[in-house]
Design a protein around this motif. Sequence first.
Motif, PDB file in Angstrom:
ATOM      1  N   LEU A  34      26.691 -11.367  -8.652  1.00  0.00           N
ATOM      2  CA  LEU A  34      26.835 -10.615  -7.407  1.00  0.00           C
ATOM      3  C   LEU A  34      28.183  -9.882  -7.315  1.00  0.00           C
ATOM      4  N   ARG A  35      28.996 -10.007  -8.333  1.00  0.00           N
ATOM      5  CA  ARG A  35      30.300  -9.326  -8.340  1.00  0.00           C
ATOM      6  C   ARG A  35      30.154  -7.945  -8.977  1.00  0.00           C
ATOM      7  N   VAL A  36      29.423  -7.104  -8.281  1.00  0.00           N
ATOM      8  CA  VAL A  36      29.127  -5.761  -8.759  1.00  0.00           C
ATOM      9  C   VAL A  36      29.640  -4.760  -7.736  1.00  0.00           C
ATOM     10  N   LEU A  37      30.372  -3.772  -8.213  1.00  0.00           N
ATOM     11  CA  LEU A  37      30.913  -2.722  -7.359  1.00  0.00           C
ATOM     12  C   LEU A  37      30.391  -1.378  -7.846  1.00  0.00           C
ATOM     13  N   SER A  38      29.999  -0.525  -6.907  1.00  0.00           N
ATOM     14  CA  SER A  38      29.671   0.833  -7.336  1.00  0.00           C
ATOM     15  C   SER A  38      30.984   1.554  -7.597  1.00  0.00           C
ATOM     16  N   LEU A  39      30.972   2.441  -8.563  1.00  0.00           N
ATOM     17  CA  LEU A  39      32.177   3.182  -8.923  1.00  0.00           C
ATOM     18  C   LEU A  39      31.826   4.650  -9.060  1.00  0.00           C
ATOM     19  N   ASP A  40      32.673   5.486  -8.495  1.00  0.00           N
ATOM     20  CA  ASP A  40      32.534   6.928  -8.665  1.00  0.00           C
ATOM     21  C   ASP A  40      33.931   7.511  -8.741  1.00  0.00           C
ATOM     22  N   ALA A  41      34.120   8.460  -9.617  1.00  0.00           N
ATOM     23  CA  ALA A  41      35.419   9.112  -9.772  1.00  0.00           C
ATOM     24  C   ALA A  41      35.235  10.616  -9.620  1.00  0.00           C
ATOM     25  N   GLU A  42      36.249  11.253  -9.074  1.00  0.00           N
ATOM     26  CA  GLU A  42      36.223  12.707  -8.893  1.00  0.00           C
ATOM     27  C   GLU A  42      37.532  13.295  -9.394  1.00  0.00           C
ATOM     28  N   TRP A  43      37.464  14.535  -9.836  1.00  0.00           N
ATOM     29  CA  TRP A  43      38.626  15.263 -10.320  1.00  0.00           C
ATOM     30  C   TRP A  43      38.402  16.738 -10.038  1.00  0.00           C
ATOM     31  N   LEU A  94      41.628  -5.604 -11.751  1.00  0.00           N
ATOM     32  CA  LEU A  94      40.203  -5.658 -11.404  1.00  0.00           C
ATOM     33  C   LEU A  94      39.359  -5.192 -12.583  1.00  0.00           C
ATOM     34  N   PHE A  95      39.784  -4.090 -13.221  1.00  0.00           N
ATOM     35  CA  PHE A  95      39.051  -3.609 -14.390  1.00  0.00           C
ATOM     36  C   PHE A  95      39.122  -4.603 -15.547  1.00  0.00           C
ATOM     37  N   LYS A  96      40.201  -5.355 -15.662  1.00  0.00           N
ATOM     38  CA  LYS A  96      40.356  -6.356 -16.729  1.00  0.00           C
ATOM     39  C   LYS A  96      39.522  -7.609 -16.489  1.00  0.00           C
ATOM     40  N   ASP A  97      39.138  -7.854 -15.246  1.00  0.00           N
ATOM     41  CA  ASP A  97      38.452  -9.092 -14.876  1.00  0.00           C
ATOM     42  C   ASP A  97      37.000  -9.067 -15.365  1.00  0.00           C
ATOM     43  N   PRO A  98      36.660  -9.904 -16.347  1.00  0.00           N
ATOM     44  CA  PRO A  98      35.293  -9.881 -16.890  1.00  0.00           C
ATOM     45  C   PRO A  98      34.236 -10.409 -15.926  1.00  0.00           C
ATOM     46  N   SER A  99      34.648 -10.966 -14.793  1.00  0.00           N
ATOM     47  CA  SER A  99      33.644 -11.459 -13.845  1.00  0.00           C
ATOM     48  C   SER A  99      33.124 -10.340 -12.934  1.00  0.00           C
ATOM     49  N   PHE A 100      33.682  -9.126 -13.046  1.00  0.00           N
ATOM     50  CA  PHE A 100      33.208  -7.985 -12.263  1.00  0.00           C
ATOM     51  C   PHE A 100      32.509  -6.989 -13.168  1.00  0.00           C
ATOM     52  N   SER A 101      31.512  -6.320 -12.609  1.00  0.00           N
ATOM     53  CA  SER A 101      30.908  -5.188 -13.310  1.00  0.00           C
ATOM     54  C   SER A 101      30.809  -4.020 -12.332  1.00  0.00           C
ATOM     55  N   PHE A 102      30.629  -2.838 -12.888  1.00  0.00           N
ATOM     56  CA  PHE A 102      30.640  -1.609 -12.112  1.00  0.00           C
ATOM     57  C   PHE A 102      29.359  -0.843 -12.380  1.00  0.00           C
ATOM     58  N   THR A 103      28.847  -0.208 -11.338  1.00  0.00           N
ATOM     59  CA  THR A 103      27.583   0.489 -11.461  1.00  0.00           C
ATOM     60  C   THR A 103      27.657   1.860 -10.818  1.00  0.00           C
ATOM     61  N   GLY A 104      26.748   2.713 -11.219  1.00  0.00           N
ATOM     62  CA  GLY A 104      26.656   4.058 -10.680  1.00  0.00           C
ATOM     63  C   GLY A 104      25.860   4.912 -11.644  1.00  0.00           C
TER      64      GLY A 104
END
Length: 173
Positions: A34-43, A94-104
């Motif tokens: 359940l440690r999933v975060l949506s991720l979006d980047a803009e430039w 947060l990015f280093k933490d293997p217990s989190f994943s990112f989605t999008g």
Amino acid sequence: TAEKSQFKFVSSDAEINANIDSLREHFSGLPQQLRVLSLDAEWDTYKSRVGLVAGQGSIAVVQLGYQLEQGGSYRALIMHLHGKKALPDRLEALFKDPSFSFTGRHVGGDIEKIGRDFKCLALMRSVARVDIGPLARARDFVPSGVVQLTDLVEVVLGEKMPKDPLVRLSKWS
């Protein structure tokens, strides 16, 4: 809906770090799945005289989305990173933490660009990610995993999501 959503915009390293600490505290009691975060980047994008995209700037904004609890409000932490040479400490952790994943949709591209722009490619290549296009295909929502986010929103949620190129390709810095 707006009443079920909260957005927070932060730009200083101190604000970003404090909000990442709060986010991690919230997720600390949850199981890893359940440690999933949506991720979006803009430039920023640069256009030629005829209006075609001719170049791109460095990452200006990174957005992390999450839900506080099942059926609860949605949150988005919008971090203005334009002009920074390195990721704020807690965001990097947060990015280093293997217990989190990112989605999008196309999340791998955003993660790779963050790595290039902030000179942390090795770190970002190890970040767990789930692209929702192939996931939607695996669950038979769409005939192909190469699908636009607007189409996914319409098929899965039954909602229209305007994604005007003038906004998407605007000046994010």
